[in-house]
Design a protein around this motif. Structure first.
Motif, PDB file in Angstrom:
ATOM      1  N   PRO A 251       0.846  -1.201   0.000  1.00  0.00           N
ATOM      2  CA  PRO A 251       0.000   0.000   0.000  1.00  0.00           C
ATOM      3  C   PRO A 251       0.879   1.248   0.000  1.00  0.00           C
ATOM      4  CG  PRO A 251      -0.851  -1.615   1.551  1.00  0.00           C
ATOM      5  CD  PRO A 251       0.484  -2.123   1.106  1.00  0.00           C
ATOM      6  N   GLN A 252       0.721   2.086  -1.010  1.00  0.00           N
ATOM      7  CA  GLN A 252       1.682   3.144  -1.260  1.00  0.00           C
ATOM      8  C   GLN A 252       1.510   4.379  -0.373  1.00  0.00           C
ATOM      9  OE1 GLN A 252       4.505   3.043  -3.561  1.00  0.00           O
ATOM     10  NE2 GLN A 252       3.939   0.929  -3.043  1.00  0.00           N
ATOM     11  N   GLN A 253       0.304   4.725   0.008  1.00  0.00           N
ATOM     12  CA  GLN A 253       0.140   5.902   0.872  1.00  0.00           C
ATOM     13  C   GLN A 253       0.837   5.685   2.215  1.00  0.00           C
ATOM     14  OE1 GLN A 253      -3.838   7.621   1.184  1.00  0.00           O
ATOM     15  NE2 GLN A 253      -4.429   6.582  -0.709  1.00  0.00           N
ATOM     16  N   CYS A 254       0.672   4.513   2.766  1.00  0.00           N
ATOM     17  CA  CYS A 254       1.314   4.185   4.040  1.00  0.00           C
ATOM     18  C   CYS A 254       2.830   4.176   3.890  1.00  0.00           C
ATOM     19  CB  CYS A 254       0.804   2.832   4.530  1.00  0.00           C
ATOM     20  SG  CYS A 254       1.545   2.289   6.078  1.00  0.00           S
ATOM     21  N   TRP A 280       2.943  11.426  13.495  1.00  0.00           N
ATOM     22  CA  TRP A 280       1.528  11.265  13.829  1.00  0.00           C
ATOM     23  C   TRP A 280       0.633  11.929  12.774  1.00  0.00           C
ATOM     24  CZ3 TRP A 280      -1.711   8.765  17.021  1.00  0.00           C
ATOM     25  CH2 TRP A 280      -3.002   9.262  17.166  1.00  0.00           C
ATOM     26  N   ASP A 281       0.947  13.171  12.446  1.00  0.00           N
ATOM     27  CA  ASP A 281       0.108  13.938  11.526  1.00  0.00           C
ATOM     28  C   ASP A 281       0.014  13.297  10.144  1.00  0.00           C
ATOM     29  OD1 ASP A 281      -0.328  15.759  13.532  1.00  0.00           O
ATOM     30  OD2 ASP A 281       1.151  17.210  12.801  1.00  0.00           O
ATOM     31  N   HIS A 282       1.113  12.691   9.699  1.00  0.00           N
ATOM     32  CA  HIS A 282       1.124  12.099   8.363  1.00  0.00           C
ATOM     33  C   HIS A 282       0.725  10.623   8.363  1.00  0.00           C
ATOM     34  CE1 HIS A 282       3.415  15.784   7.739  1.00  0.00           C
ATOM     35  NE2 HIS A 282       3.187  15.646   6.441  1.00  0.00           N
ATOM     36  N   GLY A 283       0.761  10.004   9.530  1.00  0.00           N
ATOM     37  CA  GLY A 283       0.394   8.595   9.607  1.00  0.00           C
ATOM     38  C   GLY A 283      -1.074   8.347   9.846  1.00  0.00           C
ATOM     39  N   VAL A 284      -1.684   9.175  10.659  1.00  0.00           N
ATOM     40  CA  VAL A 284      -3.097   8.971  11.025  1.00  0.00           C
ATOM     41  C   VAL A 284      -4.040   8.953   9.820  1.00  0.00           C
ATOM     42  CG1 VAL A 284      -5.062  10.039  12.213  1.00  0.00           C
ATOM     43  CG2 VAL A 284      -2.896   9.729  13.409  1.00  0.00           C
ATOM     44  N   PRO A 285      -3.897   9.867   8.830  1.00  0.00           N
ATOM     45  CA  PRO A 285      -4.809   9.818   7.682  1.00  0.00           C
ATOM     46  C   PRO A 285      -4.770   8.494   6.923  1.00  0.00           C
ATOM     47  CG  PRO A 285      -3.668  11.920   7.741  1.00  0.00           C
ATOM     48  CD  PRO A 285      -2.998  11.046   8.756  1.00  0.00           C
ATOM     49  N   VAL A 286      -3.653   7.770   7.020  1.00  0.00           N
ATOM     50  CA  VAL A 286      -3.518   6.511   6.302  1.00  0.00           C
ATOM     51  C   VAL A 286      -4.361   5.404   6.938  1.00  0.00           C
ATOM     52  CG1 VAL A 286      -1.840   4.749   5.563  1.00  0.00           C
ATOM     53  CG2 VAL A 286      -1.207   7.154   5.521  1.00  0.00           C
ATOM     54  N   SER A 293      -8.553  -1.418   5.552  1.00  0.00           N
ATOM     55  CA  SER A 293      -8.697  -2.491   4.556  1.00  0.00           C
ATOM     56  C   SER A 293      -7.607  -3.534   4.728  1.00  0.00           C
ATOM     57  CB  SER A 293      -8.657  -1.906   3.143  1.00  0.00           C
ATOM     58  OG  SER A 293      -7.417  -1.261   2.893  1.00  0.00           O
ATOM     59  N   GLY A 294      -6.405  -3.094   5.132  1.00  0.00           N
ATOM     60  CA  GLY A 294      -5.329  -4.044   5.391  1.00  0.00           C
ATOM     61  C   GLY A 294      -5.628  -4.940   6.567  1.00  0.00           C
TER      62      GLY A 294
END
Length: 309
Positions: A251-254, A280-286, A293-294
């Motif tokens: 999964p590319q966003q993560c 935190w800020d960039h990880g939470v949206p994922v 889904s994962g």
């Protein structure tokens, strides 16, 4: 008698040969021109006469090759421009996930082309602002948003080493040689060598290479963390492609969020707290976009026992 005399000269001949190789390793700055990118064609442009950079698209992975084997892939102004355009095209293409950088003909890159420097001194234009224009080797100032893998064979020295340092991972062949060979010419590392090398292998080891300019073999590079994989000669590109395909399958966003956070913590974060906040800020949206889904896949049995899918 003649054979004995030849054997006695072999060490001297070896030194002469190495000296000629080192003289390819020098750099200069260039100014960008219009794009010549072939990253979207799906063709291997290495077969086209006069192409100094060859690219080939393989699904979500693109290979970018320096195509000047007659000079051990030393970079001239045109090659620097082409490398910059190819990697910028890769970074902006939503259908590409990973790039593999390599050199054709048995060498990664022997630095900047000394003949180009000698013959075009009057045309050099040096961009002092690193946020504007290319670095001397082309893409060296880029901060890519997606992974780049270097497949290193033969010589990756001077500016060629700095190009290898631009990559996230380096797959290195057993006989490959890396090093700051430009030390002997008085040419500074201005393509990120003094910035990226200490972060990769630590200040003490980086200074050993920067101050001495000595050659570093594949096994020492692996022990230092300069190489991520060491493979038999002739297998760096294939191994790098397999690694790229594996990375591209995740999964590319993560993946990109984690990669971005790692870079920020090394180069941009002014404090531990701010690095943690960035993570935190960039990880939470994922979590909503990919993690849920994962997790669902895992509950149905996918990936159990550490298996990759």
């Amino acid at each position: 008698m003649a054979l004995k005399r030849f054997r006695s000269l072999r060490p001297i001949l070896s030194v002469i040969r190495q000296s000629k190789i080192y003289e390819q390793s020098i750099k200069e700055n260039v100014v960008p021109k219009r794009s010549f990118s072939t990253a979207t064609t799906g063709e291997d442009t290495g077969t086209v006469a006069g192409q100094t950079v060859a690219s080939e698209r393989r699904g979500s992975v693109v290979t970018v090759a320096i195509n000047r084997p007659e000079v051990r892939n030393a970079v001239n102004q045109e090659t620097a421009r082409r490398l910059l355009e190819e990697l910028k095209a890769f970074d902006s293409d939503p259908d590409l996930n990973v790039a593999v950088l390599h050199g054709k003909g048995g060498n990664f890159c022997a630095g900047y082309d000394l003949k180009e420097l000698a013959n075009h001194t009057t045309s050099l234009k040096l961009e002092q602002d690193v946020t504007k224009g290319p670095g001397p080797m082309g893409p060296s100032r880029l901060q890519l948003s997606k992974p780049l893998i270097a497949a290193v064979s033969g010589f990756a020295v001077a500016g060629g080493l700095e190009l290898a340092l631009l990559a996230d991972l380096r797959v290195v062949e057993e006989s490959a040689v890396m090093g700051v060979f430009c030390r002997r010419f008085g040419v500074p590392l201005i393509d990120g060598g003094t910035v990226r090398l200490p972060q990769l292998i630590g200040l003490s080891r980086a200074l050993d290479l920067i101050l001495t300019g000595r050659p570093v073999g594949a096994q020492e590079a692996l022990a230092y963390g300069l190489a991520n994989r060491v493979v038999p000669d002739g297998q760096a590109l294939q191994t790098a492609l397999e690694l790229a395909q594996q990375i591209s399958s995740f999964p590319q966003q993560c993946l990109r969020a984690d990669r971005s956070s790692a870079f920020y913590s090394c180069y941009g974060a002014p404090s531990f707290t701010q690095a943690m906040q960035y993570e935190w800020d960039h990880g939470v949206p994922v979590i909503q976009s990919e993690a849920v889904s994962g997790a669902t896949k895992f509950t149905t049995g996918a990936g159990r026992g550490g298996k990759f899918f």
